[in-house]
Scaffold this motif. Sequence first.
Motif, PDB file in Angstrom:
ATOM      1  N   LEU A 174     121.953  91.712  45.336  1.00 26.84           N
ATOM      2  CA  LEU A 174     121.008  90.788  44.707  1.00 26.84           C
ATOM      3  C   LEU A 174     120.845  89.516  45.534  1.00 26.84           C
ATOM      4  O   LEU A 174     119.729  88.990  45.669  1.00 26.84           O
ATOM      5  N   GLN A 223     117.346  88.142  47.109  1.00 25.48           N
ATOM      6  CA  GLN A 223     116.836  86.796  46.845  1.00 25.48           C
ATOM      7  C   GLN A 223     116.587  86.035  48.146  1.00 25.48           C
ATOM      8  O   GLN A 223     115.587  85.314  48.281  1.00 25.48           O
ATOM      9  N   SER A 224     117.488  86.206  49.125  1.00 24.07           N
ATOM     10  CA  SER A 224     117.295  85.539  50.417  1.00 24.07           C
ATOM     11  C   SER A 224     116.042  86.056  51.107  1.00 24.07           C
ATOM     12  O   SER A 224     115.276  85.290  51.681  1.00 24.07           O
ATOM     13  N   ILE A 283     113.374  87.357  49.667  1.00 25.32           N
ATOM     14  CA  ILE A 283     112.203  86.857  48.946  1.00 25.32           C
ATOM     15  C   ILE A 283     111.906  85.419  49.340  1.00 25.32           C
ATOM     16  O   ILE A 283     110.752  85.021  49.524  1.00 25.32           O
ATOM     17  N   ALA A 284     112.970  84.601  49.471  1.00 31.06           N
ATOM     18  CA  ALA A 284     112.771  83.204  49.868  1.00 31.06           C
ATOM     19  C   ALA A 284     112.153  83.109  51.265  1.00 31.06           C
ATOM     20  O   ALA A 284     111.264  82.292  51.508  1.00 31.06           O
TER      21      ALA A 284
END
Length: 223
Positions: free
Chosen positions: A81, A85-86, A88-89
């Motif tokens: 996860l 998230q990284s 997506i950023a």
Amino acid sequence: MDRVISLLAALVGLIALGGALLVQINGETQRQQLAADMAQLKLQIGLMSPQSASEITAATQLQPPAAQVAAKEDDGTTEALAALQSRIAVLERTTQNQAVDLEAAKSALAAAPVAPAVAGETQVAALEAPAAADTPAAVTADGPTTDCIPLGTRFMAAAGDSFPICKTKAVVKVSDVSDGTVTVNGPGMVVAGAVGNLNEKGCEVMVFSADISGYAEMRVSCK
């Protein structure tokens, strides 16, 4: 004979009376035992103070349920996860940077003089060349004007992608993307933050970022 019958009747009466007394004594003994047990139970309950009961309840509540114990076992989901998230950023930042570059390009094109349209040709305002003094040597009239990447525009690429550069013969062919490096036909392996020379004269590719997700952000410029 009558005397014998009277004696037998008296004997039977005595036996019945003895049986009744025995049953009564037995019942009284059982009642006394039951009363003693009840008194002992009440005494034990009375000895248990409210504080002791609350301590037992608190100790029971402090024990973690099986679901919580199972949740503590790390099966790699947390790391997956975090990596997602990284990624997506990174994509969000890239999209924002591309939007800024696109707006800047539109403003520059709006301020540049527009040549009159030639019959039989489609005029593409976004691909108008700058003044002759600023035109790169790699720009050619027969270069692609559609399905291509304009000079100076950032773009995302993955392994196996091939992007022609508008108005030039330059083509960016990506063969591999790894953590921090991109392999491009011509310059070979280019690390993030570095520049590699393409096969087309005066054109070079700048690598802004590359990560293990398989995507890299690049930009082509020509002199």
